[in-house]
Design an enzyme around this catalytic site. Structure first.
Site, PDB file in Angstrom:
ATOM      1  N   HIS A 140       0.862  -1.175   0.000  1.00 58.65           N
ATOM      2  CA  HIS A 140       0.000   0.000   0.000  1.00 58.65           C
ATOM      3  C   HIS A 140       0.899   1.225   0.000  1.00 58.65           C
ATOM      4  O   HIS A 140       1.903   1.251   0.693  1.00 58.65           O
ATOM      5  CB  HIS A 140      -0.887  -0.010   1.251  1.00 58.65           C
ATOM      6  CG  HIS A 140      -2.017   0.961   1.198  1.00 58.65           C
ATOM      7  ND1 HIS A 140      -1.846   2.311   1.400  1.00 58.65           N
ATOM      8  CD2 HIS A 140      -3.342   0.783   0.955  1.00 58.65           C
ATOM      9  CE1 HIS A 140      -3.029   2.912   1.297  1.00 58.65           C
ATOM     10  NE2 HIS A 140      -3.943   2.011   1.017  1.00 58.65           N
TER      11      HIS A 140
ATOM     12  N   ASP B 157      -7.756  -4.979   0.642  1.00 58.77           N
ATOM     13  CA  ASP B 157      -8.361  -5.613  -0.532  1.00 58.77           C
ATOM     14  C   ASP B 157      -7.973  -7.083  -0.672  1.00 58.77           C
ATOM     15  O   ASP B 157      -8.618  -7.830  -1.403  1.00 58.77           O
ATOM     16  CB  ASP B 157      -7.916  -4.892  -1.811  1.00 58.77           C
ATOM     17  CG  ASP B 157      -8.384  -3.454  -1.841  1.00 58.77           C
ATOM     18  OD1 ASP B 157      -9.548  -3.221  -1.474  1.00 58.77           O
ATOM     19  OD2 ASP B 157      -7.591  -2.576  -2.205  1.00 58.77           O
TER      20      ASP B 157
END
Lengths: 381, 381
Positions: B261, B317
């Protein structure tokens, strides 16, 4: 925290490179891909300008013929779109309808829509071609009238008047409408265009990006100024009333709409052209009241401002509402017409953004608390 | 020109102050109005978190009861909205539908929508309350099923599953769905939230702003990662295939979805909670294949990255798609569910933007031509 400074509203911050539009506010000049707005508005059609904005070069005769044919072929609205316009809530604004509808149009394109920098947004052109029909259908359904299908022998501007009123405008009216669209087609990184670029930077579709930009243009700080100028003209009503109305407005520190511009320090070149259009139509239709009131507002307001040493000029919104009004367009359609014109510019910026893309993701300056203890619900007050 | 530098994508540029959300990437922490995401996800409901995001404080029992009642009362979709969903083009994506529909919802609110910083966006709450129904109706109509009206005795998450499947989920499934929404409700200035703020800065309506944000979330660089993780899991299929698949993917420099991320250097706290949900459901439904594949991907990928000295962790996710899948949700609804959750955060940012508003209007660095001579159309080549 106190010593971190930043530019509120990103004022003065460069958000990207662009070769689409230059607003030369110092000298009162405006360029689309290097061509002067005065040349564009006197020598080109809106379709030609749209070609320029989408391809960066003016079209040859053949290119323009092909492009116009494609764009005109895309004008017709499908039955579900017409149903959607019929079903639109009674009291909502046509800008809300437009934002919704543009997205729906993507379901009927001839090319595959991809989430990719190379998606061919120039292909179907519904985003530009169909907006006039959506606006006209909205107006007609609201007034209990039937939908009028587009004609492919008319320019973008003339066809809009045809679909709106069901009468083919004479050449002069059609041409003025078309050129008004040219004047509004592009204006660099304002809030709506910036919105289109931010959305495009996620590799969302051009329909979704233009829909978002329409939402931005709907804001009262962005689109909608010409509607307010029109309301001002109606409120003032006659030349005699201008001076007392303005003196009162200035005393109450009311904003005088359509005068001055954040960027233009000299005269907005678009306002000069727009004033010519208004004069032509005022004489043609034997109705000079709006023009007379506006010229008097300009004169008295400038006089007042010069007393304060601040020269100030009318912007493009100052005259455009009156032009539209003489063309028989109701004032709640003025901002939608702005969107109809700007769609070409938005699409140009979406294409440019994708060519050398980086996702927009600025930082927030966090000024809140951290690690608050969780209060049980019965202990909250 | 060459010596002007700027931050592409506004990376690292502060675009505004906010006290809504802090992403502490260094320490792997996330806060909504100062409360830790771990507290929120374990102790609150999505409605409670929505209240927090809209008012800045956790509700008392009475405030929460009133707020929930109001939000649940707003769930029902009007017939023209259902018609619009039915008429939605066959091959289009539900995110496009959602962007269109949210704007239409504004026609049926109980309060007056104003273009003003003080417009009461917290009132009708359709933007948050009705999105689950729109998504569920889309799914059901596509599959030849009838619309299922909402129930007001279910949480936001549980009601979504009810409207989607026509069966009331058991408590555990309903709660996990609701908590997944909490985990996605807010994440500071990402592209969609920034879009919502830019549109709101024009004083456009909260519906128009949220619609625009949905368009932004639809982009493949923003929402949609969990759908791709799901596709990866299906492609890999079994634990044995993980290592060869990953080695091949790394050799071909393919992006491994759901790992790493931009902001989190430590473990994304949401992924820890999401993994728990996945474990619970995997055991409950006797289907641990997805979990096993994902854990193996995580292990092998980390091993490979550690060889390069780059520690890397799963993001939210990574597990969420498999959770939704075990709850019986098809993968084309994953991004719409993200929008359903994030609507609360977007609304919070719209409210905050209006409290101390300045129109977003950055500058472009003009790199094009000026004063190009006008070529007659027959002279163009």
């Amino acid at each position: 925290m106190a010593d971190i400074t930043y530019a509120k509203g990103l004022e003065g911050v460069i958000a990207g490179e662009s070769s689409i539009c230059k607003v030369d506010g110092e000298n009162g000049r405006l360029y689309y891909y290097g061509y002067r707005i005065t040349d564009l508005a006197t020598r080109a059609t809106f379709e030609e300008v749209t070609y320029l904005l989408l391809y960066g070069e003016l079209p040859t005769t053949k290119q323009l013929t092909d492009f116009s044919r494609r764009m005109r072929k895309s004008r017709e609205l499908k039955p579900p779109i017409l149903q959607m316009i019929k079903d639109f809530p009674r009291d909502s604004h046509p800008m809300e309808l437009l934002q919704s509808t543009v997205n729906f149009l993507s379901g009927y394109v001839d090319h595959k829509i991809e989430h990719s920098p190379t998606c061919n947004c120039r292909q179907t052109l519904h985003q530009v071609a169909q907006i006039p029909g959506v606006i006209a259908a909205f107006y007609r359904f609201k007034n209990g009238l039937d939908y009028i299908p587009p004609r492919d022998d008319l320019s973008h501007g003339a066809n809009f008047l045809w679909q709106l009123k069901g009468e083919v405008p004479d050449n002069e009216d059609g041409e003025i409408m078309d050129k008004c669209l040219i004047l509004h087609a592009e204006h660099s990184f304002n809030a709506s265009t910036f919105t289109a670029r931010v959305v495009a930077s996620t590799l969302s579709t051009c329909y979704c990006s233009i829909s978002a930009a329409i939402g931005s243009l709907f804001g009262s700080l962005h689109g909608g100024a010409n509607e307010k100028v029109m309301a001002m003209v109606e409120e003032i009503d006659s030349v005699e009333n201008v001076r007392p109305w303005l003196e009162n407005a200035l005393a109450e520190k009311k904003k005088v709409m359509g005068m001055g511009h954040r960027v233009y320090k000299a005269k907005d070149p678009r306002s000069v052209i727009m004033e010519d259009f208004l004069r032509t139509l005022s004489i043609k239709y034997g109705d000079t009241r709006k023009l007379d009131v506006l010229k008097e507002v300009e004169k008295v307001f400038r006089e007042k401002m010069e007393e304060k040493g601040k020269p100030i000029y009318p912007n493009v919104d100052f005259f455009s509402g009156s032009v539209y009004s003489l063309l028989g367009i109701p004032s709640n359609l003025f901002t939608p017409i702005f969107a109809m014109a700007r769609a070409s510019g938005w699409l140009a910026h979406i294409l440019e953004q994708r060519q050398d893309n980086r996702l927009f993701r600025p930082k927030a300056l966090y000024v809140g608390d951290l690690d608050r203890e969780w209060p049980e619900i019965e202990d909250r007050i």
